[in-house]
Design a protein around this motif. Structure first.
Motif, PDB file in Angstrom:
ATOM      1  N   ALA A   4     -19.971  48.549 -71.343  1.00  0.00           N
ATOM      2  CA  ALA A   4     -18.750  48.121 -71.338  1.00  0.00           C
ATOM      3  C   ALA A   4     -17.728  49.002 -70.543  1.00  0.00           C
ATOM      4  CB  ALA A   4     -18.226  48.080 -72.713  1.00  0.00           C
ATOM      5  N   LEU A   5     -18.037  50.324 -70.547  1.00  0.00           N
ATOM      6  CA  LEU A   5     -17.020  51.456 -69.811  1.00  0.00           C
ATOM      7  C   LEU A   5     -17.243  51.450 -68.456  1.00  0.00           C
ATOM      8  CD1 LEU A   5     -15.150  53.399 -70.233  1.00  0.00           C
ATOM      9  CD2 LEU A   5     -17.001  55.148 -70.358  1.00  0.00           C
ATOM     10  N   GLY A   6     -18.684  51.114 -67.997  1.00  0.00           N
ATOM     11  CA  GLY A   6     -19.171  51.008 -66.647  1.00  0.00           C
ATOM     12  C   GLY A   6     -18.206  49.634 -65.964  1.00  0.00           C
ATOM     13  N   GLU A   7     -18.438  48.564 -66.924  1.00  0.00           N
ATOM     14  CA  GLU A   7     -17.597  47.438 -66.337  1.00  0.00           C
ATOM     15  C   GLU A   7     -16.183  47.393 -66.199  1.00  0.00           C
ATOM     16  OE1 GLU A   7     -19.326  44.244 -69.185  1.00  0.00           O
ATOM     17  OE2 GLU A   7     -21.145  44.533 -68.434  1.00  0.00           O
ATOM     18  N   LEU A   8     -15.538  48.320 -67.316  1.00  0.00           N
ATOM     19  CA  LEU A   8     -14.171  48.325 -67.173  1.00  0.00           C
ATOM     20  C   LEU A   8     -13.773  49.362 -65.950  1.00  0.00           C
ATOM     21  CD1 LEU A   8     -11.588  48.432 -69.002  1.00  0.00           C
ATOM     22  CD2 LEU A   8     -12.094  50.841 -69.615  1.00  0.00           C
ATOM     23  N   PHE A  32     -12.440  46.683 -75.830  1.00  0.00           N
ATOM     24  CA  PHE A  32     -11.559  47.771 -75.759  1.00  0.00           C
ATOM     25  C   PHE A  32     -10.132  47.456 -76.368  1.00  0.00           C
ATOM     26  CE2 PHE A  32     -14.377  48.502 -72.263  1.00  0.00           C
ATOM     27  CZ  PHE A  32     -14.815  49.764 -72.851  1.00  0.00           C
ATOM     28  N   THR A  33     -10.101  46.610 -77.395  1.00  0.00           N
ATOM     29  CA  THR A  33      -8.950  46.227 -78.192  1.00  0.00           C
ATOM     30  C   THR A  33      -8.630  46.744 -79.636  1.00  0.00           C
ATOM     31  OG1 THR A  33     -10.019  44.373 -79.283  1.00  0.00           O
ATOM     32  CG2 THR A  33      -8.991  43.698 -77.129  1.00  0.00           C
ATOM     33  N   ILE A  34      -7.475  46.874 -79.914  1.00  0.00           N
ATOM     34  CA  ILE A  34      -7.058  46.935 -81.280  1.00  0.00           C
ATOM     35  C   ILE A  34      -6.431  45.708 -81.798  1.00  0.00           C
ATOM     36  CG2 ILE A  34      -5.581  48.541 -82.788  1.00  0.00           C
ATOM     37  CD1 ILE A  34      -6.151  50.696 -80.787  1.00  0.00           C
ATOM     38  N   GLY A  35      -6.846  45.225 -82.667  1.00  0.00           N
ATOM     39  CA  GLY A  35      -6.583  43.796 -83.027  1.00  0.00           C
ATOM     40  C   GLY A  35      -6.542  42.878 -81.830  1.00  0.00           C
ATOM     41  N   PRO A  36      -5.945  41.969 -81.610  1.00  0.00           N
ATOM     42  CA  PRO A  36      -6.024  40.988 -80.593  1.00  0.00           C
ATOM     43  C   PRO A  36      -5.586  41.722 -78.940  1.00  0.00           C
ATOM     44  CG  PRO A  36      -4.099  40.608 -81.471  1.00  0.00           C
ATOM     45  CD  PRO A  36      -4.739  41.620 -82.201  1.00  0.00           C
ATOM     46  N   LYS A  37      -5.091  42.873 -79.027  1.00  0.00           N
ATOM     47  CA  LYS A  37      -4.501  43.120 -77.550  1.00  0.00           C
ATOM     48  C   LYS A  37      -5.384  44.615 -77.378  1.00  0.00           C
ATOM     49  CE  LYS A  37      -1.315  40.253 -77.054  1.00  0.00           C
ATOM     50  NZ  LYS A  37      -1.307  39.512 -75.972  1.00  0.00           N
ATOM     51  N   VAL A  38      -5.279  44.928 -75.940  1.00  0.00           N
ATOM     52  CA  VAL A  38      -5.889  45.842 -75.088  1.00  0.00           C
ATOM     53  C   VAL A  38      -5.451  47.328 -75.635  1.00  0.00           C
ATOM     54  CG1 VAL A  38      -6.745  47.154 -72.807  1.00  0.00           C
ATOM     55  CG2 VAL A  38      -6.837  44.515 -73.242  1.00  0.00           C
ATOM     56  N   HIS A  39      -6.227  48.315 -75.919  1.00  0.00           N
ATOM     57  CA  HIS A  39      -5.710  49.464 -76.201  1.00  0.00           C
ATOM     58  C   HIS A  39      -5.516  50.063 -74.903  1.00  0.00           C
ATOM     59  CE1 HIS A  39      -6.343  53.789 -76.839  1.00  0.00           C
ATOM     60  NE2 HIS A  39      -6.090  53.801 -78.052  1.00  0.00           N
ATOM     61  N   GLY A  40      -4.274  50.808 -74.905  1.00  0.00           N
ATOM     62  CA  GLY A  40      -3.486  51.471 -73.741  1.00  0.00           C
ATOM     63  C   GLY A  40      -4.243  52.546 -73.150  1.00  0.00           C
ATOM     64  N   GLY A  41      -5.143  53.214 -73.684  1.00  0.00           N
ATOM     65  CA  GLY A  41      -5.918  54.115 -73.104  1.00  0.00           C
ATOM     66  C   GLY A  41      -6.951  53.507 -72.000  1.00  0.00           C
ATOM     67  N   SER A  42      -7.419  52.476 -72.425  1.00  0.00           N
ATOM     68  CA  SER A  42      -8.339  51.548 -71.767  1.00  0.00           C
ATOM     69  C   SER A  42      -7.694  51.293 -70.256  1.00  0.00           C
ATOM     70  CB  SER A  42      -8.880  50.397 -72.319  1.00  0.00           C
ATOM     71  OG  SER A  42      -9.412  50.683 -73.820  1.00  0.00           O
ATOM     72  N   VAL A  43      -6.491  50.554 -70.490  1.00  0.00           N
ATOM     73  CA  VAL A  43      -5.790  50.425 -69.200  1.00  0.00           C
ATOM     74  C   VAL A  43      -5.455  51.540 -68.421  1.00  0.00           C
ATOM     75  CG1 VAL A  43      -3.631  49.556 -68.539  1.00  0.00           C
ATOM     76  CG2 VAL A  43      -4.466  48.244 -70.366  1.00  0.00           C
ATOM     77  N   GLN A  44      -5.173  52.775 -68.928  1.00  0.00           N
ATOM     78  CA  GLN A  44      -4.808  54.028 -68.152  1.00  0.00           C
ATOM     79  C   GLN A  44      -6.134  54.372 -67.575  1.00  0.00           C
ATOM     80  OE1 GLN A  44      -2.837  56.593 -71.036  1.00  0.00           O
ATOM     81  NE2 GLN A  44      -1.131  56.304 -69.877  1.00  0.00           N
ATOM     82  N   MET A  45      -7.438  54.233 -68.078  1.00  0.00           N
ATOM     83  CA  MET A  45      -8.547  54.539 -67.432  1.00  0.00           C
ATOM     84  C   MET A  45      -8.865  53.730 -66.329  1.00  0.00           C
ATOM     85  SD  MET A  45     -10.968  55.203 -70.423  1.00  0.00           S
ATOM     86  CE  MET A  45     -12.645  55.179 -69.681  1.00  0.00           C
TER      87      MET A  45
END
Length: 136
Positions: A4-8, A32-45
Motif C-alpha cells: 500500500a505504501l509503495g502504491e501511495l 490511509f484513512t481515519i474514518g472516511p477521509k484520508v490521513h493528512g500525513g499520507s497526503v504529505q508523503m
C-alpha cells in the motif's frame, strides 16, 4: 515497504506544462484513512515524493548535485479533506538551489484543490552538531 505504501508513492506524470511545472496522478488507498477521509500525513508523503520527482525532472545542472536531496519540510493548508481515490498533484518548482530548493504542490480531486503545500528540499544535517551549548 508495504504494498500500500509503495502504491501511495507511485506517481504517474500526466502533464508537463513548462515553467518548472509537472503534474502527476496518484491513488490513495482506503488503508490511509481515519474514518472516511484520508490521513493528512499520507497526503504529505505523496506531496514530498512529487516535489522530489519534479525537482529531479526539471534539474538543469549536474545530476550528482541532487544526491541525498529529500523533502526536509512540508507545510500544508488543508482546504478540504480528500477521499481515498485518485488525486492529481500539480508541482511547480519555485527555486532550484545548491543547498535548498522550494516547490509548491497543489493536490486536487475532481476539479477542486484539496490541499496546497510548500515543500523545502535539501540535504538533512549529518555528522557532529555545529552548535552545542549547555542548558542554563
Amino acid at each position: 515497504m508495504s504494498t500500500a505504501l509503495g502504491e501511495l508513492l507511485t506517481l504517474e506524470m500526466i502533464d508537463r506544462p513548462g515553467d518548472g511545472a509537472v503534474v502527476y496522478r496518484g491513488v490513495i488507498s482506503p488503508v490511509f484513512t481515519i474514518g472516511p477521509k484520508v490521513h493528512g500525513g499520507s497526503v504529505q508523503m505523496m506531496v514530498a515524493a512529487a516535489a522530489r520527482e519534479a525537482l529531479a525532472l526539471t534539474w538543469d545542472r549536474d545530476p550528482a548535485q541532487l544526491e541525498g536531496v529529500v523533502a526536509i519540510a512540508v507545510s500544508s493548508d488543508y482546504l478540504a479533506a480528500p477521499d481515498p481515490a485518485e488525486v492529481q498533484l500539480a508541482v511547480r518548482v519555485l527555486k532550484r538551489g545548491r543547498t535548498v530548493s522550494l516547490a509548491q504542490v497543489d493536490v486536487t480531486q475532481g476539479d477542486r484543490v484539496m490541499v496546497t503545500n510548500s515543500v523545502t528540499l535539501g540535504r538533512p544535517d549529518s555528522g557532529v552538531a555545529h552548535h552545542r551549548a549547555g542548558m542554563a
